[in-house]
Design an enzyme around this catalytic site. Structure first.
Site, PDB file in Angstrom:
ATOM      1  N   ASP A 303       0.814  -1.211   0.000  1.00  9.86           N
ATOM      2  CA  ASP A 303       0.000   0.000   0.000  1.00  9.86           C
ATOM      3  C   ASP A 303       0.852   1.268   0.000  1.00  9.86           C
ATOM      4  O   ASP A 303       2.010   1.266   0.398  1.00  9.86           O
ATOM      5  CB  ASP A 303      -0.888   0.032   1.243  1.00  9.86           C
ATOM      6  N   ASP A 304       0.218   2.349  -0.433  1.00 10.15           N
ATOM      7  CA  ASP A 304       0.641   3.739  -0.225  1.00 10.15           C
ATOM      8  C   ASP A 304       1.659   4.274  -1.217  1.00 10.15           C
ATOM      9  O   ASP A 304       1.940   5.465  -1.215  1.00 10.15           O
ATOM     10  CB  ASP A 304       1.187   3.965   1.191  1.00 10.15           C
ATOM     11  N   HIS A 354      -5.962   3.022  -3.987  1.00 11.70           N
ATOM     12  CA  HIS A 354      -5.947   3.200  -2.522  1.00 11.70           C
ATOM     13  C   HIS A 354      -6.348   4.623  -2.141  1.00 11.70           C
ATOM     14  O   HIS A 354      -5.914   5.130  -1.111  1.00 11.70           O
ATOM     15  CB  HIS A 354      -4.557   2.864  -1.988  1.00 11.70           C
ATOM     16  N   HIS A 358      -5.488   9.088   0.899  1.00 15.25           N
ATOM     17  CA  HIS A 358      -5.574   8.222   2.074  1.00 15.25           C
ATOM     18  C   HIS A 358      -6.477   8.724   3.199  1.00 15.25           C
ATOM     19  O   HIS A 358      -6.137   8.612   4.378  1.00 15.25           O
ATOM     20  CB  HIS A 358      -4.174   7.955   2.622  1.00 15.25           C
ATOM     21  N   HIS A 445       3.723  -2.235   3.096  1.00 16.78           N
ATOM     22  CA  HIS A 445       3.781  -0.883   2.527  1.00 16.78           C
ATOM     23  C   HIS A 445       5.124  -0.683   1.836  1.00 16.78           C
ATOM     24  O   HIS A 445       6.175  -0.898   2.456  1.00 16.78           O
ATOM     25  CB  HIS A 445       3.610   0.174   3.630  1.00 16.78           C
TER      26      HIS A 445
END
Length: 479
Positions: A303-304, A354, A358, A445
């Site tokens: 993620d991210d 995503h 965020h 991540h």
């Protein structure tokens, strides 16, 4: 305190939108809901034409959690040559995050589930010898709405950081302030005594924290909730036209105005050396033929990102083991590093959505949810030529409103490495190796160097145990 949404793997497998019109009319409302910063569906007039992917050596400094008990996501740009401005933004973000973690994330603290910290960025100008950035903050643990905005400027000619009031020449600041007060007086919610106090010598710099130029050369000044008027009235916006404000501008202000209205197309801040991130060139040789009914499969998800250079390093590790994974990318990072997203897709990995910056989507309106996801999907398609089909809701937070706002399929996880909390490669690797089970979906991540460093040990050990690394969509399709 909302718990993270973790369910068995087989079940898993089945912008701050604020009014920014260029006028000096009614105050804009700040009632946009928590964590909506940076979620607008289109750029404001102040940042048209800024393509972050064209900024050589750009590094997006991100720090996110994926845990509902401590929800935060922060990011700011580090631009080569503008180290002085980067340092000021870094200090601001780190101080806000430190305070948030102490108050909202401390073990045993009685945290309201609405507490969330989100700091995102927007480029206002990145041209010639001028850099301008706005940081938008939503802090659910702060008093009032928790919404605030600040602008940060860099003067490449003098190689110095410029606070927003530096756009106006010293000798004309009194005239400038007098015009702002004139525009604000009489608006609903404005108190004359509070207005005078906001512009006194001790408060003026903080009051004028958000100043930027519009596409036609006007100067836009936004005031946070409760600064110049009663909190219930929300934020206030004054835009002074180009003809009024130009005579008052400093030399730097005039260059910032010019580079916003007529950008030169290149940015030169005097950096002695800018290194472009290496982009892996591996390509998937064929479609994945792994049959997860017959062999042990596992889906690693990251993620991210993308992040430079971490994502590139990760892609190199994955290629060595012919492992395929799913990347859940953040839209503002995709816009900054589309070349890394292209490399992900080219190597046979899956690219998922995503959100743009965020936020907890369950706290947003349906329109804002749709904007967060559609902007990110558009950025992914621009980079790869293909729209994503999957999304991971930040913090695993999802409800019926979120589901109804998108056609994307949600993906959660059943192995949480908590790598955002424990920057220890050995610990992260051991967590995955210990908890890995057939058909697991693992949360990691690629913005954390220690998480990327854990991957070779994970791949080596689990491959020896007979695991095959596949994308989430492949896992779903073959079960």
């Amino acid at each position: 305190m909302r718990k993270n949404l973790v369910v068995p793997s087989l079940l898993l497998l089945s912008s701050l939108v604020l009014t920014t019109a260029c006028s000096s009319g009614a105050p804009s409302s700040s009632g946009t809901g928590p964590a909506a910063v940076g979620a607008g569906s289109s750029p404001t007039a102040a940042n048209r034409g800024v393509d972050p992917s064209k900024i050589k050596g750009l590094d997006i400094v991100s720090d996110n959690s994926e845990h509902g008990s401590c929800p935060f996501a922060t990011s700011y740009p580090a631009v080569p040559g503008a180290e002085a401005t980067t340092a000021v933004m870094k200090k601001y973000v780190e101080e806000r995050l430190s305070t948030f973690r102490e108050t909202a994330c401390a073990s045993g603290s009685a945290v309201n589930q609405d507490h969330e910290l989100n700091i995102s960025y927007t480029f206002l100008a990145a041209s010639g010898d001028v850099l301008g950035v706005r940081l938008s903050t939503q802090d659910g643990s702060a008093a009032g709405s928790g919404l605030s905005t600040n602008t940060y400027w860099y003067d490449g000619k003098d190689r110095t950081y410029r606070a927003a009031p530096g756009l106006v020449a010293d000798g004309f600041r009194d005239a400038f302030v007098a015009e702002l007060k004139k525009q604000l007086k009489g608006r609903q919610g404005i108190d004359a005594a509070q207005l005078d106090g906001a512009f006194d010598d001790t408060s003026r710099a903080a009051t004028l924290a958000d100043m930027s130029f519009t596409a036609d050369g006007g100067l836009r000044v936004e005031f946070d909730r409760g600064v110049v008027g009663v909190p219930a009235a929300g934020t206030y916006l004054v835009t002074l036209p180009e003809t009024t404000v130009t005579p008052w501008l400093s030399g730097f202000g005039k260059r910032a105005q010019r580079q916003t209205v007529h950008p030169s197309g290149t940015l030169d801040l005097g950096a002695t050396h800018t290194t472009a991130p290496a982009v892996p060139t591996e390509s998937a040789s064929s479609t994945d033929s792994t049959d997860c009914k017959q062999v042990k499969c596992i889906a690693l998800t990251f993620d991210d990102g993308p992040a430079a250079p971490e994502t590139a390093t990760l892609l190199t590790y994955l290629a060595k083991y012919r492992a395929r994974v799913t990347f859940f990318t953040v839209g503002q990072n995709v816009a900054a590093h589309p070349e890394l997203v292209r490399a992900e897709a080219r190597a046979g990995h899956e690219v998922g959505n995503h959100s743009w910056n965020h936020p907890d989507l369950t706290k947003l309106s349906p329109e804002m949810i749709a904007s967060q996801l559609s902007r990110t999907s558009a950025a992914i398609k621009a980079a790869t030529g293909k729209e994503p089909t999957l999304f991971r809701p930040p913090y695993g937070a999802i409800n019926s409103t979120v589901r109804a706002a998108t056609a994307l399929s949600p993906v959660l996880w059943d192995v949480d490495t908590e790598d955002w909390k424990y920057p220890d490669a050995a610990r992260v690797a051991q967590t995955v190796i210990t908890k890995a089970a057939r058909n697991s979906v693992v949360l990691m991540h690629d913005i954390h160097p220690t998480s990327v460093a854990a991957v070779p040990e994970i791949l080596r050990t689990l491959t020896a145990r007979g695991f095959h690394f596949v994308t989430v969509s492949h896992l779903r399709a073959t079960l």
